[in-house]
Design a protein around this motif. Structure first.
Motif, PDB file in Angstrom:
ATOM      1  N   ALA A  72       9.519 -11.367 -13.804  1.00 51.28           N
ATOM      2  CA  ALA A  72       8.711 -10.294 -14.385  1.00 51.28           C
ATOM      3  C   ALA A  72       7.258 -10.701 -14.591  1.00 51.28           C
ATOM      4  O   ALA A  72       6.341  -9.934 -14.284  1.00 51.28           O
ATOM      5  CB  ALA A  72       9.325  -9.864 -15.719  1.00 51.28           C
ATOM      6  N   GLN A  73       7.029 -11.909 -15.106  1.00 52.50           N
ATOM      7  CA  GLN A  73       5.654 -12.309 -15.413  1.00 52.50           C
ATOM      8  C   GLN A  73       4.810 -12.504 -14.158  1.00 52.50           C
ATOM      9  O   GLN A  73       3.615 -12.179 -14.140  1.00 52.50           O
ATOM     10  CB  GLN A  73       5.666 -13.584 -16.263  1.00 52.50           C
ATOM     11  CG  GLN A  73       6.263 -13.372 -17.650  1.00 52.50           C
ATOM     12  CD  GLN A  73       6.062 -14.573 -18.549  1.00 52.50           C
ATOM     13  OE1 GLN A  73       4.958 -15.073 -18.697  1.00 52.50           O
ATOM     14  NE2 GLN A  73       7.160 -15.049 -19.137  1.00 52.50           N
ATOM     15  N   ALA A  74       5.434 -13.019 -13.100  1.00 49.58           N
ATOM     16  CA  ALA A  74       4.704 -13.199 -11.842  1.00 49.58           C
ATOM     17  C   ALA A  74       4.303 -11.843 -11.265  1.00 49.58           C
ATOM     18  O   ALA A  74       3.176 -11.656 -10.790  1.00 49.58           O
ATOM     19  CB  ALA A  74       5.561 -13.971 -10.837  1.00 49.58           C
ATOM     20  N   GLU A  89      -0.664 -20.766  -8.923  1.00 46.61           N
ATOM     21  CA  GLU A  89       0.297 -21.126  -9.956  1.00 46.61           C
ATOM     22  C   GLU A  89       1.486 -20.171  -9.974  1.00 46.61           C
ATOM     23  O   GLU A  89       2.601 -20.563 -10.303  1.00 46.61           O
ATOM     24  CB  GLU A  89      -0.400 -21.114 -11.321  1.00 46.61           C
ATOM     25  CG  GLU A  89      -1.533 -22.135 -11.450  1.00 46.61           C
ATOM     26  CD  GLU A  89      -2.220 -22.062 -12.808  1.00 46.61           C
ATOM     27  OE1 GLU A  89      -1.751 -21.276 -13.661  1.00 46.61           O
ATOM     28  OE2 GLU A  89      -3.217 -22.779 -13.019  1.00 46.61           O
ATOM     29  N   TRP A  90       1.236 -18.914  -9.620  1.00 48.70           N
ATOM     30  CA  TRP A  90       2.282 -17.892  -9.690  1.00 48.70           C
ATOM     31  C   TRP A  90       3.039 -17.701  -8.370  1.00 48.70           C
ATOM     32  O   TRP A  90       4.204 -17.314  -8.375  1.00 48.70           O
ATOM     33  CB  TRP A  90       1.681 -16.552 -10.099  1.00 48.70           C
ATOM     34  CG  TRP A  90       1.268 -16.476 -11.534  1.00 48.70           C
ATOM     35  CD1 TRP A  90      -0.004 -16.495 -12.025  1.00 48.70           C
ATOM     36  CD2 TRP A  90       2.123 -16.365 -12.676  1.00 48.70           C
ATOM     37  NE1 TRP A  90      -0.005 -16.412 -13.397  1.00 48.70           N
ATOM     38  CE2 TRP A  90       1.300 -16.332 -13.832  1.00 48.70           C
ATOM     39  CE3 TRP A  90       3.510 -16.304 -12.844  1.00 48.70           C
ATOM     40  CZ2 TRP A  90       1.809 -16.226 -15.116  1.00 48.70           C
ATOM     41  CZ3 TRP A  90       4.014 -16.206 -14.129  1.00 48.70           C
ATOM     42  CH2 TRP A  90       3.180 -16.167 -15.246  1.00 48.70           C
ATOM     43  N   PHE A  91       2.353 -17.979  -7.231  1.00 50.86           N
ATOM     44  CA  PHE A  91       2.982 -17.757  -5.931  1.00 50.86           C
ATOM     45  C   PHE A  91       2.720 -18.956  -5.017  1.00 50.86           C
ATOM     46  O   PHE A  91       1.610 -19.469  -4.972  1.00 50.86           O
ATOM     47  CB  PHE A  91       2.446 -16.476  -5.275  1.00 50.86           C
ATOM     48  CG  PHE A  91       2.898 -15.222  -5.968  1.00 50.86           C
ATOM     49  CD1 PHE A  91       4.070 -14.591  -5.596  1.00 50.86           C
ATOM     50  CD2 PHE A  91       2.154 -14.687  -7.012  1.00 50.86           C
ATOM     51  CE1 PHE A  91       4.496 -13.447  -6.246  1.00 50.86           C
ATOM     52  CE2 PHE A  91       2.564 -13.541  -7.671  1.00 50.86           C
ATOM     53  CZ  PHE A  91       3.749 -12.918  -7.288  1.00 50.86           C
ATOM     54  N   ALA A  92       3.756 -19.388  -4.290  1.00 52.31           N
ATOM     55  CA  ALA A  92       3.640 -20.514  -3.361  1.00 52.31           C
ATOM     56  C   ALA A  92       4.041 -20.073  -1.951  1.00 52.31           C
ATOM     57  O   ALA A  92       3.211 -19.887  -1.081  1.00 52.31           O
ATOM     58  CB  ALA A  92       4.505 -21.674  -3.825  1.00 52.31           C
ATOM     59  N   HIS A 113      -3.454 -10.770 -16.882  1.00 57.06           N
ATOM     60  CA  HIS A 113      -4.263 -11.516 -15.918  1.00 57.06           C
ATOM     61  C   HIS A 113      -4.552 -12.900 -16.502  1.00 57.06           C
ATOM     62  O   HIS A 113      -5.651 -13.202 -16.936  1.00 57.06           O
ATOM     63  CB  HIS A 113      -5.567 -10.753 -15.643  1.00 57.06           C
ATOM     64  CG  HIS A 113      -6.214 -11.134 -14.355  1.00 57.06           C
ATOM     65  ND1 HIS A 113      -7.516 -11.566 -14.263  1.00 57.06           N
ATOM     66  CD2 HIS A 113      -5.732 -11.155 -13.090  1.00 57.06           C
ATOM     67  CE1 HIS A 113      -7.813 -11.816 -13.002  1.00 57.06           C
ATOM     68  NE2 HIS A 113      -6.750 -11.580 -12.275  1.00 57.06           N
ATOM     69  N   ARG A 114      -3.552 -13.742 -16.472  1.00 54.11           N
ATOM     70  CA  ARG A 114      -3.636 -15.029 -17.157  1.00 54.11           C
ATOM     71  C   ARG A 114      -2.952 -16.112 -16.329  1.00 54.11           C
ATOM     72  O   ARG A 114      -2.157 -15.823 -15.433  1.00 54.11           O
ATOM     73  CB  ARG A 114      -2.958 -14.931 -18.518  1.00 54.11           C
ATOM     74  CG  ARG A 114      -1.514 -14.455 -18.443  1.00 54.11           C
ATOM     75  CD  ARG A 114      -0.921 -14.275 -19.835  1.00 54.11           C
ATOM     76  NE  ARG A 114       0.451 -13.784 -19.778  1.00 54.11           N
ATOM     77  CZ  ARG A 114       1.202 -13.578 -20.856  1.00 54.11           C
ATOM     78  NH1 ARG A 114       0.709 -13.835 -22.065  1.00 54.11           N
ATOM     79  NH2 ARG A 114       2.431 -13.135 -20.734  1.00 54.11           N
ATOM     80  N   PRO A 115      -3.231 -17.386 -16.621  1.00 55.55           N
ATOM     81  CA  PRO A 115      -2.618 -18.480 -15.855  1.00 55.55           C
ATOM     82  C   PRO A 115      -1.153 -18.673 -16.209  1.00 55.55           C
ATOM     83  O   PRO A 115      -0.714 -18.309 -17.302  1.00 55.55           O
ATOM     84  CB  PRO A 115      -3.458 -19.688 -16.255  1.00 55.55           C
ATOM     85  CG  PRO A 115      -3.954 -19.351 -17.630  1.00 55.55           C
ATOM     86  CD  PRO A 115      -4.197 -17.867 -17.622  1.00 55.55           C
ATOM     87  N   ARG A 116      -0.416 -19.257 -15.301  1.00 57.20           N
ATOM     88  CA  ARG A 116       0.977 -19.601 -15.564  1.00 57.20           C
ATOM     89  C   ARG A 116       1.049 -20.883 -16.384  1.00 57.20           C
ATOM     90  O   ARG A 116       1.921 -21.045 -17.228  1.00 57.20           O
ATOM     91  CB  ARG A 116       1.709 -19.794 -14.231  1.00 57.20           C
ATOM     92  CG  ARG A 116       3.146 -20.299 -14.354  1.00 57.20           C
ATOM     93  CD  ARG A 116       3.826 -20.319 -12.992  1.00 57.20           C
ATOM     94  NE  ARG A 116       5.136 -20.914 -13.048  1.00 57.20           N
ATOM     95  CZ  ARG A 116       5.385 -22.191 -12.763  1.00 57.20           C
ATOM     96  NH1 ARG A 116       4.401 -23.001 -12.400  1.00 57.20           N
ATOM     97  NH2 ARG A 116       6.621 -22.681 -12.844  1.00 57.20           N
TER      98      ARG A 116
END
Length: 441
Positions: free
Chosen positions: A42-44, A165-168, A224-227
């Protein structure tokens, strides 16, 4: 066609990808179980939605400048003024050019990174509000141009830093979805701006735009924040040796050359459509169609760049764009073929920026210590240089168009030099394909 193999990303902060001399760094988070999942969850997805929304507000509005250009050129007190086209290219160019500085700032002052997009939205909306008091083009350049560009850059640039950080594995597709945001909003903004200008005039339109953008942005800023929450400076990420590596130089050269002509159609299509007899709605529809199909072009290019070598993707975009510009726009003497060009151009050229994730991976292969989130904004700088150059260049080309009244189709309409410039720069944007063929990269 090659399948794209991705190098490990230093920005994942996973110790298996970090050099041994950095494994004791307190920035590295060892317990991944305590963090939100990567590539899903959800957060990603909320982060991706927030990024797409901010992208939509910043670039969707900027890409609709063709409507303002048409209005300023035909209404007092700006009618007959020079450098009107530079307002839009200045806004977009500065938003691109300052991206590396914004990224460096967030890396050097990590406590500020979380709030950069909020600060950017405030500056962007305030600048639009101030532009409503403009009485000449210089005022517009400072507010709707430079001010909007600075605010827009700060509003969307954190996406670049946080995305890794959210997607690789799905990073290319994720960026494609983000870029598609500007296309979706670009469907609405041109029509809305055209209607507001007709109903209320320029001052009210700019003030309404300022308030509306702020209201739409605020609910998404929280996501809109860092993981990863960090407090120490990651000096090792600021490795700039890739800047003079031939792999980066060649990709950047093509990227910059392509950008010189890329924005010209969306700036001048409404004015050109009006010269063919289009009314306000039909003229604004040109920009809407380009932005609409850019949605599909961006997502498709992001999808392909996750699977094939990036030069293959650039080759497809280059060939399609060149043929479309020279043979569809070049011979469009009525509204229907012009609309066909708008659709094709958005689909084929609109996704070019979605290749940057793949380009970053190629640069990382040649420079393993380079950080993707530092490479990426420098690609935006190249696009910004091309964007800023395109404003004064396009106005100069229109003044000395040698084909006016002497050639067929759009080539003889007074816009022929713009057609040639757009097609030629799109062709040069594929220089990396030639470089790879000759094994220069």
């Amino acid at each position: 066609m090659e399948h794209n193999e991705y190098p490990p990303s230093l920005t994942s902060r996973s110790t298996s990808f970090v050099p041994s001399d950095q494994q004791s760094d307190s920035r590295i988070i060892l317990d991944e179980k305590k963090l939100p999942p990567v590539d899903g969850g959800a957060q990603a997805w909320l982060f991706l939605i927030a990024s797409s929304m901010l992208e939509a507000l910043v670039w969707g509005y900027a890409f609709a400048f063709g409507i303002f250009e048409d209005y300023y050129s035909t209404h007092e007190p700006f009618k007959g003024s020079g450098n009107i086209a530079s307002i839009g290219t200045c806004a977009m160019g500065i938003a691109y050019l300052l991206a590396p500085l914004a990224i460096i700032l967030m890396i050097l002052v990590p406590k500020v990174a979380r709030w950069v997009s909020t600060i950017g939205v405030v500056i962007m909306c305030f600048s639009l509000a101030m532009s409503s008091f403009s009485s000449n083009v210089t005022h517009l350049l400072l507010s709707q141009g430079i001010g909007f560009g600075v605010g827009g850059c700060l509003a969307y640039t954190p996406t670049i830093l946080f995305m890794s950080e959210w997607f690789a594995k799905r990073k290319g597709l994720a960026f494609g979805v983000v870029w598609a945001g500007s296309g979706i909003s670009g469907i609405i903004f041109p029509l809305a701006i055209q209607w507001l200008l007709g109903q209320y005039g320029i001052e009210a339109t700019l003030r309404i735009s300022s308030v509306t953008l702020f209201i739409l942005a605020v609910p998404f800023l929280y996501f809109h924040r860092p993981r990863l929450q960090t407090t120490e400076i990651a000096y090792h990420r600021l490795n700039f040796r890739f800047l003079y590596d031939k792999v980066f130089v060649i990709y950047q050269l093509g990227n910059t050359l392509e950008a010189i002509g890329f924005f010209l159609p969306t700036i001048y299509l409404p004015t050109y459509a009006r010269s063919l007899g289009a009314n306000d709605f039909m003229a604004s529809l040109t920009v809407t169609l380009v932005n609409l199909t850019t949605v599909f072009g961006s997502v498709l290019m992001g999808f392909l760049s996750d699977r094939y070598h990036i030069t293959t993707c650039i080759l497809m975009s280059t060939i399609g764009t060149v043929l479309t510009v020279f043979f569809v726009w070049g011979f469009a003497t009525s509204i229907p073929p012009l609309y066909i060009f708008c659709v094709a151009y958005g689909l084929l050229a609109g996704g070019f920026s979605s290749t940057w994730a793949g380009v970053s991976n190629e640069v990382q292969k040649a420079n393993p210590l380079a950080d993707a989130t530092v490479i990426f904004p420098f690609m935006e700088t190249g696009r910004g240089i091309g964007n800023v150059v395109s404003g004064p260049l396009s106005e100069a080309l229109l003044k000395v168009d040698p084909w006016k009244g002497r050639a067929a189709g759009a080539y003889g309409s007074g816009y022929g030099s713009l057609v040639i410039c757009t097609g030629a720069t799109a062709l040069m944007g594929g220089i990396c394909v030639v470089a790879r063929h000759f094994k220069w990269i």
